[in-house]
Write a protein that holds these residues in place. Sequence first.
Motif, mmCIF file in Angstrom:
data_model
loop_
_atom_site.group_PDB
_atom_site.id
_atom_site.type_symbol
_atom_site.label_atom_id
_atom_site.label_comp_id
_atom_site.label_asym_id
_atom_site.label_seq_id
_atom_site.Cartn_x
_atom_site.Cartn_y
_atom_site.Cartn_z
ATOM 1 N N ARG A 62 10.347 7.431 -7.775
ATOM 2 C CA ARG A 62 10.160 7.885 -6.403
ATOM 3 C C ARG A 62 9.992 9.411 -6.305
ATOM 4 N NH1 ARG A 62 12.268 5.201 -1.867
ATOM 5 N NH2 ARG A 62 13.752 4.152 -3.243
ATOM 6 N N HIS A 89 0.806 -1.217 0.000
ATOM 7 C CA HIS A 89 0.000 0.000 0.000
ATOM 8 C C HIS A 89 0.846 1.276 0.000
ATOM 9 C CE1 HIS A 89 -4.414 -0.678 0.320
ATOM 10 N NE2 HIS A 89 -3.988 -1.927 0.447
ATOM 11 N N VAL A 90 1.986 1.243 0.609
ATOM 12 C CA VAL A 90 2.816 2.458 0.655
ATOM 13 C C VAL A 90 3.824 2.521 -0.491
ATOM 14 C CG1 VAL A 90 2.586 2.689 3.148
ATOM 15 C CG2 VAL A 90 4.522 1.413 2.212
ATOM 16 N N SER A 91 3.898 1.465 -1.307
ATOM 17 C CA SER A 91 4.894 1.452 -2.374
ATOM 18 C C SER A 91 4.317 1.177 -3.754
ATOM 19 C CB SER A 91 5.969 0.401 -2.081
ATOM 20 O OG SER A 91 5.409 -0.913 -2.100
ATOM 21 N N TYR A 92 3.029 0.847 -3.834
ATOM 22 C CA TYR A 92 2.452 0.483 -5.113
ATOM 23 C C TYR A 92 2.590 1.636 -6.128
ATOM 24 C CZ TYR A 92 -0.557 -0.038 -8.997
ATOM 25 O OH TYR A 92 -0.993 -0.074 -10.293
ATOM 26 N N HIS A 113 -7.555 2.074 -2.034
ATOM 27 C CA HIS A 113 -6.200 2.621 -1.957
ATOM 28 C C HIS A 113 -6.194 4.076 -1.478
ATOM 29 C CE1 HIS A 113 -2.972 -0.135 -3.208
ATOM 30 N NE2 HIS A 113 -3.950 -0.834 -3.743
ATOM 31 N N ALA A 131 -1.622 7.434 -7.657
ATOM 32 C CA ALA A 131 -1.451 5.984 -7.597
ATOM 33 C C ALA A 131 -2.776 5.297 -7.295
ATOM 34 C CB ALA A 131 -0.407 5.621 -6.550
ATOM 35 N N ALA A 132 -3.567 5.903 -6.399
ATOM 36 C CA ALA A 132 -4.865 5.330 -6.047
ATOM 37 C C ALA A 132 -5.880 5.505 -7.170
ATOM 38 C CB ALA A 132 -5.381 5.975 -4.764
ATOM 39 N N TRP A 162 6.484 10.232 -7.607
ATOM 40 C CA TRP A 162 5.359 9.381 -7.187
ATOM 41 C C TRP A 162 4.350 10.167 -6.357
ATOM 42 C CZ3 TRP A 162 3.604 7.236 -2.424
ATOM 43 C CH2 TRP A 162 2.698 6.175 -2.556
ATOM 44 N N ASP A 163 3.074 10.057 -6.717
ATOM 45 C CA ASP A 163 1.981 10.761 -6.047
ATOM 46 C C ASP A 163 0.971 9.724 -5.551
ATOM 47 O OD1 ASP A 163 -0.245 12.201 -5.279
ATOM 48 O OD2 ASP A 163 -0.251 13.525 -7.016
ATOM 49 N N PRO A 164 0.779 9.574 -4.232
ATOM 50 C CA PRO A 164 -0.145 8.553 -3.724
ATOM 51 C C PRO A 164 -1.587 8.740 -4.187
ATOM 52 C CG PRO A 164 0.552 10.042 -1.962
ATOM 53 C CD PRO A 164 1.425 10.330 -3.142
ATOM 54 N N ASN A 180 5.175 2.738 -7.415
ATOM 55 C CA ASN A 180 6.471 3.404 -7.309
ATOM 56 C C ASN A 180 7.510 2.495 -7.957
ATOM 57 O OD1 ASN A 180 8.974 4.460 -6.463
ATOM 58 N ND2 ASN A 180 8.082 5.276 -4.577
#
Length: 286
Positions: free
Chosen positions: A199, A73-76, A235, A207-208, A202-204, A78
């Motif tokens: 990295r 969840h914290v790296s998907y 996510h 990503a979600a 990367w924007d969470p 990336n």
Amino acid sequence: MILSIQHGFSYWWTLALSVVAAAFLVRLFILFHDCVHESFLPSKRANTWVGRVLGVLVFTAFDDWRLSHLRHHVSYANLDTRGFGDIWTLTLREYNQSSKLNRWLYRLYRNPVMLLGFGAIFNFLLRNRLPGRKVQHRQRMSVVFTNLAIVGVFLVAALTIGWQTYLLIQLPVIWLAGMGGIWLFYVQHQFEGGYWARRSEWDPLRAAMEGSSFYQLPTILRWFSANIGYHHIHHLNARIPNYRLPECYNDVPAVGAKEPLTLRQSLTAFRLKLWDESQQKMVAFP
């Protein structure tokens, strides 16, 4: 299924029932997954112990899988932190620069027969019997106790219904459920377009919303998959329980605007093998 074997019915009847049993086992895995996120029940302790019991049924150690899944969840999406709880994904440039052996292994891994067929057996019967990478004592013991519990179930079954009957039932169920689970996980993150980033970029949120699908399934399949198709919402906030995801989808316009991935569209996802950084999308093999 036990009665169908004991009364001498054709094994095809048992296999037909295994499809239904596998569908229920997929649902149990999603409830197990919710316990990992402490979202299924109000109490953290209750989530942990219910999750551990469900872990025996789905052949997955709760504490060990929890660690790898939370890392996911914290790296998907990336590109610099791949490798935790996800499908092996190379960029087009990495694939072109790989040796012939690595290309062959990657092609073999991404083959649908291997990924779904052998992958289901490998992951749930073999891989899950060992702890993950870089885990602590708690996760190792979780695997040990889950394995002992599974052996205990097997011994009880052997003494009551017979080990042959147990295997004739358990193997097709775990295989079919495993295929269903891997397929769901695959299309949640491997679809037309998608999102991956280095990295520094990367924007969470992206990503979600862009890197996780909204898998629009028929009502009965949505129930058996415990609403995991609303994966973009999951996510965004993993603490939302599965039974609240449709409500969130209907009440929040921003997540309701997500373009759905239909069942028919999802069948084309297996042709997507690599992330093309120049085009910013998933592509097929060269």
